[in-house]
Write a protein that holds these residues in place. Structure first.
Motif, PDB file in Angstrom:
ATOM      1  N   LEU A  11       0.854  -1.176   0.000  1.00  0.00           N
ATOM      2  CA  LEU A  11       0.000   0.000   0.000  1.00  0.00           C
ATOM      3  C   LEU A  11       0.896   1.233   0.000  1.00  0.00           C
ATOM      4  CD1 LEU A  11      -2.744  -0.976   2.625  1.00  0.00           C
ATOM      5  CD2 LEU A  11      -2.953  -0.986   0.134  1.00  0.00           C
ATOM      6  N   ARG A  14      -0.396   7.276  -0.766  1.00  0.00           N
ATOM      7  CA  ARG A  14      -1.727   7.814  -1.067  1.00  0.00           C
ATOM      8  C   ARG A  14      -2.827   6.806  -0.747  1.00  0.00           C
ATOM      9  NH1 ARG A  14      -2.166  12.619  -3.592  1.00  0.00           N
ATOM     10  NH2 ARG A  14      -4.256  12.071  -4.303  1.00  0.00           N
ATOM     11  N   ALA A  15      -2.551   5.523  -0.958  1.00  0.00           N
ATOM     12  CA  ALA A  15      -3.545   4.512  -0.599  1.00  0.00           C
ATOM     13  C   ALA A  15      -3.769   4.486   0.918  1.00  0.00           C
ATOM     14  CB  ALA A  15      -3.098   3.141  -1.100  1.00  0.00           C
ATOM     15  N   ASN A  17      -3.216   7.000   2.891  1.00  0.00           N
ATOM     16  CA  ASN A  17      -3.850   8.272   3.215  1.00  0.00           C
ATOM     17  C   ASN A  17      -5.359   8.187   3.047  1.00  0.00           C
ATOM     18  OD1 ASN A  17      -4.945  10.987   1.800  1.00  0.00           O
ATOM     19  ND2 ASN A  17      -3.458  11.534   3.377  1.00  0.00           N
ATOM     20  N   ARG A  18      -5.787   7.693   1.891  1.00  0.00           N
ATOM     21  CA  ARG A  18      -7.230   7.649   1.632  1.00  0.00           C
ATOM     22  C   ARG A  18      -7.947   6.671   2.561  1.00  0.00           C
ATOM     23  NH1 ARG A  18      -5.581  11.897  -0.598  1.00  0.00           N
ATOM     24  NH2 ARG A  18      -6.550  12.604  -2.544  1.00  0.00           N
ATOM     25  N   ARG A 261     -10.959   0.676   1.809  1.00  0.00           N
ATOM     26  CA  ARG A 261      -9.639   1.066   1.306  1.00  0.00           C
ATOM     27  C   ARG A 261      -9.851   1.696  -0.061  1.00  0.00           C
ATOM     28  NH1 ARG A 261      -8.872  -3.511   4.281  1.00  0.00           N
ATOM     29  NH2 ARG A 261      -9.572  -4.813   2.545  1.00  0.00           N
ATOM     30  N   GLU A 264      -6.561   5.394  -4.488  1.00  0.00           N
ATOM     31  CA  GLU A 264      -5.693   6.497  -4.077  1.00  0.00           C
ATOM     32  C   GLU A 264      -6.021   7.807  -4.777  1.00  0.00           C
ATOM     33  OE1 GLU A 264      -1.781   5.914  -6.876  1.00  0.00           O
ATOM     34  OE2 GLU A 264      -1.815   4.898  -4.934  1.00  0.00           O
ATOM     35  N   ASP A 265      -6.799   7.758  -5.862  1.00  0.00           N
ATOM     36  CA  ASP A 265      -7.190   9.006  -6.536  1.00  0.00           C
ATOM     37  C   ASP A 265      -8.568   9.494  -6.085  1.00  0.00           C
ATOM     38  OD1 ASP A 265      -8.688   7.016  -7.712  1.00  0.00           O
ATOM     39  OD2 ASP A 265      -8.256   7.597  -9.780  1.00  0.00           O
ATOM     40  N   ARG A 288       1.793   9.124   6.057  1.00  0.00           N
ATOM     41  CA  ARG A 288       0.521   8.914   5.378  1.00  0.00           C
ATOM     42  C   ARG A 288      -0.341  10.177   5.426  1.00  0.00           C
ATOM     43  NH1 ARG A 288      -2.617   4.203   8.126  1.00  0.00           N
ATOM     44  NH2 ARG A 288      -0.505   3.338   8.352  1.00  0.00           N
TER      45      ARG A 288
END
Length: 368
Positions: A11, A14-15, A17-18, A261, A264-265, A288
């Protein structure tokens, strides 16, 4: 590194983070009640009075400060020292279970004050302090003075800290109420809530709740959040029911199978968070949420700043002056980002400061 770890999916930042923002109710505002949100988040940082209100205003749809104040006045949520030796706002239920869980950390904290407690019987101190604060709520000054009468050669501040470490002391209202907060006065959680504390629980259930609110996460991440050590055994017991990933550095991360999960965008709107929000403090690796180039920029000396998230990451700080909400980004914001931050500022002001006219200004970037 085990074969299982090396084969686990990676991961990226950005993954992570989201996923964390989603668990923290920060990708979109939640319809949860204030009490349900406080429970889901395992408490809110509450070193000062206003942060829990700002934390919920950023996370909940339809939140009003009166909602949290009412819970506090009705003793459904309380302010108490728990994780990382800091004051948190917890549900009454979590107050009675999480405080016993983190008691070993409070016991370790006492070792820093050993010199000032020379000759003090800590068990007797706990009994006496309980009698004092349950007879009537006491300020720290009053507690120091009463304990000093018993141990005149001890350090007064150490005596009061010992009472806070040995006993689950809650701050009674009106402290913590929006717009009418008083000075800190303390009594025990059991006395204030009218029920006994729970036996010290196994950490397993709290591990699952931590992952639901802060995951995916490593063992060290949870230990950072709780201020505890030796949680590896609990994670290993739970391993069969968890998924495992690894971050870009190869660190093993655990997660609940059905936890969100997002891609990431996934868009992450700007958010205005209070100082010391748990989002920024509850992982051993904070990248993160906090870009490496901004590490240390959200505080200066003992002064912590309220923080701005843009695209899900720390991007600046903010403050309220007498007539303005001043936003100080660390870098350049696009026109669209400035407009979104302004809209978020207007929403926060409309939620927490209705009837008070404030301008919204973009100020000088805080220096390193």
């Amino acid at each position: 590194m085990t074969k299982t770890t090396t084969s686990a999916p990676v991961l990226g930042i950005r993954a992570l983070n989201r996923a964390t923002l989603d668990r923290q109710l920060l990708l979109r505002r939640s319809g949860l009640s204030a009490k349900a949100a406080v429970g889901h988040l395992l408490g809110l940082q509450a070193q000062n009075v206003k942060p829990p209100y700002h934390a919920l205003a950023a996370r909940l749809d339809g939140f009003t400060p009166e909602a949290l104040s009412r819970l506090m006045a009705d003793r459904e949520v309380v302010r108490i020292v728990t994780m990382r030796s800091t004051i948190h706002t917890h549900t009454a239920e979590d107050c009675l279970t999480l405080r016993p869980l983190v008691q070993p950390a409070r016991d370790r904290e006492l070792t820093h004050f050993r010199k000032g407690l020379d000759g003090v019987d800590l068990d007797r101190l706990a009994v006496l302090a309980r009698e004092l604060v349950e007879a009537e709520p006491r300020t720290m000054k009053q507690l120091r003075e009463a304990l000093l009468a018993e141990w005149p050669d001890a350090d007064p501040q150490s005596l009061a800290i010992a009472a806070r470490c040995k006993l689950p002391l809650v701050q009674v209202t009106p402290r913590g109420l929006w717009g009418s907060s008083g000075q800190v006065a303390l009594t025990t959680a059991e006395h204030w809530l009218g029920r006994p504390a729970e036996p010290v629980p196994a950490p397993d259930a709290t591990v699952l709740r931590y992952l639901a609110a802060f995951g995916p996460a490593s063992v060290k991440d949870m230990q950072t959040w709780a201020g505890l050590t030796r949680l590896r055994e609990a994670f290993e017991r739970l391993r069969p029911q968890l998924l495992t990933f690894r971050d870009e550095n190869g660190v093993e991360l655990f997660d609940l199978p059905d936890a969100p999960r997002p891609a990431e965008d996934t868009p992450a709107p700007p958010r205005l968070l209070p100082e010391f929000d748990n989002l920024l403090l509850s992982h051993a690796d904070r990248t993160r949420v906090v870009p490496k180039e901004y590490w240390g920029r959200s505080w200066q000396g003992n002064q912590a700043y309220c923080t701005l998230l843009v695209d899900g990451f720390l991007a600046g700080v903010w403050r309220l002056t007498a007539d303005a909400l001043v936003v100080e980004p660390f870098g350049r914001l696009t026109r669209a980002q400035r407009e979104d931050v302004t809209a978020e500022g207007e929403r926060m002001l409309g939620t927490l400061h209705t009837g008070t006219p404030y301008d919204i200004r973009f100020g000088t970037v805080v220096g390193k």
